[in-house]
Design an enzyme around this catalytic site. Structure first.
Site, PDB file in Angstrom:
ATOM      1  N   LYS A   1       0.923  -1.144   0.151  1.00 41.84           N
ATOM      2  CA  LYS A   1      -0.039   0.158  -0.074  1.00 41.84           C
ATOM      3  C   LYS A   1       0.917   1.278  -0.061  1.00 41.84           C
ATOM      4  CE  LYS A   1      -4.357   1.552   2.035  1.00 41.84           C
ATOM      5  NZ  LYS A   1      -5.247   1.337   2.983  1.00 41.84           N
ATOM      6  N   GLU A  31     -18.966  -6.490  10.396  1.00 43.27           N
ATOM      7  CA  GLU A  31     -19.920  -5.514  11.311  1.00 43.27           C
ATOM      8  C   GLU A  31     -21.094  -6.484  11.926  1.00 43.27           C
ATOM      9  OE1 GLU A  31     -18.632  -2.942   8.125  1.00 43.27           O
ATOM     10  OE2 GLU A  31     -19.407  -5.019   7.932  1.00 43.27           O
ATOM     11  N   ARG A  34     -25.017  -3.021   7.824  1.00 39.65           N
ATOM     12  CA  ARG A  34     -24.703  -4.249   7.699  1.00 39.65           C
ATOM     13  C   ARG A  34     -24.897  -5.309   8.913  1.00 39.65           C
ATOM     14  NH1 ARG A  34     -20.637  -4.121   3.362  1.00 39.65           N
ATOM     15  NH2 ARG A  34     -19.742  -5.912   4.481  1.00 39.65           N
TER      16      ARG A  34
END
Length: 635
Positions: free
Chosen positions: A286, A372, A400
């Site tokens: 990243k 979640e 969610r």
């Protein structure tokens, strides 16, 4: 417009078809230009940064090998799609990303035919791509479908539901899943899968030993060689992540260097010809190619405009605390006073304000990754055993875990506090991240106490109130800073279900919820109206509502939530049930998904800024432009 002298290859690419006109040996140069252009454009506009730098070579290789948009590339999360947007006709507009009428920050189907599936939440790519592959097979269409999942998205259960389905199908679907393994989401990835994928480095050692062993053992059919191959398969399963995916029915390839565009092109060319479910595991970094982003992958996940030569500027001077800051301080203070407190986040430590808590109370901090549903039921289990869990979550992400909130928490009346950040309009991230629905979907749940904070200090008080309440409670607060009210150091609770009269006026009473109170007060002062800070969506202040309904000719509910089923609807239902007549006007967010713009622009478009509220009132009651004498009241 792009400068051809600085970007001689990229300036000639207006679509992937143009990219495919180049020779393969020119792709590394194209990748370097794309990386430089991304750094320049995001430096100018701000936006998601590190994830895109990590998939430059992969994006080039995908659009080079696959006949997009006829072939489908389904991206996960969306943080990693800026290079994709640059290569697919949006190069010269990428600097408008997240701005009103500009490029969307995530893939959006109605923006481009190359955005095969709209995405903003994580871990949807494999399910969507599998659905496409099945539909194409049913229709007899020979179309390639690729899902690119990464930036932490493989930590969510939905990804494994899709893998389980695809790997067990008969006939097998033609589907390629690319696991972009960069060890990061917004924070560092957590969990058992991350540890398993981390064994990749060990697998390189194993591969080296294997290659050396082949030379020593010679004939592969001799008994010693056969024994070593059986030993190898046993130990490979302990070091290489292929076993998991192979057992789920996917043909595994990798791990591959995700920054070697040549290797990616040749591997994708082969995989394109194979039938059945395939999984390509690529290792990326990243922030690749921008040293500061590689060194601070969390800080450079998403950025404000900055000078690429200097990096992100240090924050200067004092600033008003955000609501997120208020929560972060509150949870540390409450943890010091109450040992039962446990903090939970689904991979949003920085965004939800839990960095300090995670350092000061590491044994009471639980990052469950992008999961979640698990976060909510984990909290329910903790509450069953006498703990007091606090679930720090964005409004849009709580959607969610809604079934778990209803079935696992509220139905059992368990003692869980939901600290709901980014309630209402959120702004530049667009509809996928908007918290426009939470008052509607929370207030219909039995046993819940639901609060919306009008300022920073009230947010702290409400968090204390919800923590002290014996049962499920939710405190909702917006993104960004509030009105600048001083935040008390004490942990003071509010009486549940009691509103606050902010201003005593005449004729019309403005019933304001949460972040709309300041705008309501401004209009109330101008027009001489009563203003009530409602504070509680559930339970409502029945006594005060009866009083203002009887003493005013009209009531106006104002909320940073959709009107449908929202707080204003709750007021109307209460008055109707109590047989109290009256005129009501409901102001709130539209029955539509709002596009990306600043929070202030979206509120103005919805008529929830002072000018919009005033205009709506005068449209209903034109003579309010002549205000009567008034006085203020607080309580």
């Amino acid at each position: 417009m792009i400068d051809p002298s600085r970007y001689p290859h990229l300036s000639r690419i207006d679509s992937p078809a143009d990219l495919r006109q180049f020779d393969a040996d020119e792709l590394p140069a194209i990748a370097e230009e794309l990386r430089a252009y991304l750094i320049e454009s995001v430096g100018r506009s701000g936006g998601h940064f590190g994830a895109g730098l990590g998939v430059i070579e992969l994006t080039v290789a995908l659009h080079y090998i696959y006949a997009t948009p006829e072939d489908r590339i389904v991206w996960d999360v969306g943080h990693q799609t800026y290079p994709h947007k640059i290569l697919t006709g949006r190069r010269d507009a990428i600097h408008t990303v997240k701005q009103k009428d500009g490029i969307a920050p995530f893939p959006k189907r109605d923006e481009s035919p190359y955005d095969a599936f709209g995405v903003g939440h994580s871990s949807t790519s494999i399910s969507a791509a599998l659905g496409m592959a099945i539909a194409n097979a049913q229709a007899g269409i020979d179309r390639k479908v690729v899902a690119v999942i990464g930036d932490g998205a493989m930590t969510a259960g939905m990804a494994y539901e899709a893998l389980n389905h695809a790997g067990g199908m008969d006939p097998e679907p033609d589907l390629l899943v690319i696991l972009n393994d960069n060890r990061m989401s917004i924070s560092e990835n957590v969990g058992g899968l991350t540890r398993m994928l981390g064994r990749m480095t060990a697998s390189r050692t194993l591969n080296a030993l294997r290659e050396g062993g082949k030379k020593l053992l010679g004939d592969k059919n001799n008994p010693t060689a056969k024994f070593v191959r059986r030993w190898e398969e046993h130990w490979k399963g302990m070091f290489v992540p292929s076993t998991l995916f192979e057992e789920m029915g996917f043909h595994y390839t990798g791990p591959l260097d995700g920054h070697d565009v040549g290797a990616l092109v040749s591997t994708l060319q082969t995989l394109k010809t194979l039938k059945g479910p395939q999984l390509l595991h690529v290792i990326t970094t990243k922030g690749k190619g921008y040293e500061l982003a590689e060194g601070d992958q969390i800080g450079y996940h998403a950025v404000s405009p900055f000078d690429p030569q200097e990096g992100l500027a240090a924050r200067q001077g004092a600033k008003k605390p955000t609501y997120t800051d208020v929560f972060g301080d509150w949870i540390c203070d409450m943890a010091a006073a109450e040992p039962r407190l446990l903090g939970i986040t689904p991979a949003m430590r920085e965004g939800s304000g839990l960095v300090r808590f995670s350092r000061e109370y590491p044994d009471r901090y639980f990052d469950v990754a992008i999961a979640e549903q698990h976060a909510v039921t984990l909290a329910a289990g903790m509450a069953c055993e006498g703990a007091k869990p606090v679930v720090a979550i964005y409004s849009t992400f709580l959607q969610r875990g809604y079934d778990q909130l209803v079935h696992d928490v509220a139905l059992q009346n368990l003692d869980v506090l939901f600290a709901i950040d980014r309630g209402g309009t959120v702004g530049p991230d667009g509809a996928t991240h908007a918290g426009n629905l939470d008052l509607s979907y929370l207030r219909c749940v039995p046993n819940m106490v639901v609060m919306a904070a009008s300022d920073e200090n009230e947010c702290r008080q409400m968090l204390t109130t919800g923590f002290a309440f014996d049962g499920p409670a939710a405190v909702r607060y917006p993104r960004g800073s509030g009105t600048g009210v001083a935040v008390a150091a004490t942990l003071d609770a509010l009486p549940i279900g009691v509103a606050q009269l902010r201003r005593r006026g005449t004729r019309i009473a403005l019933l304001a919820f949460g972040a709309t109170v300041a705008a309501a007060e401004s209009v109330g002062a101008e027009l001489g109206l009563t203003v009530v800070n409602m504070r509680f969506i559930k339970p409502l202040d029945r006594a005060l509502l009866h009083e203002v309904a009887a003493s005013h000719e009209g009531l106006v509910s104002i909320e940073d939530n959709v009107v449908a089923g929202g707080a204003g609807s709750a007021v109307a239902e209460l008055l109707a049930a109590d047989n109290i007549p009256g005129s009501m006007l409901h102001l709130g967010l539209p029955d539509a998904f709002q596009h990306h713009a600043s929070r202030e622009q979206l509120l103005a478009e919805a008529g929830l800024d002072p000018a919009g509220i005033r205009a709506s009132l005068l449209a209903r009651w034109p003579d309010l432009a002549r205000p009567r004498s008034v006085h203020t009241a607080t309580g």
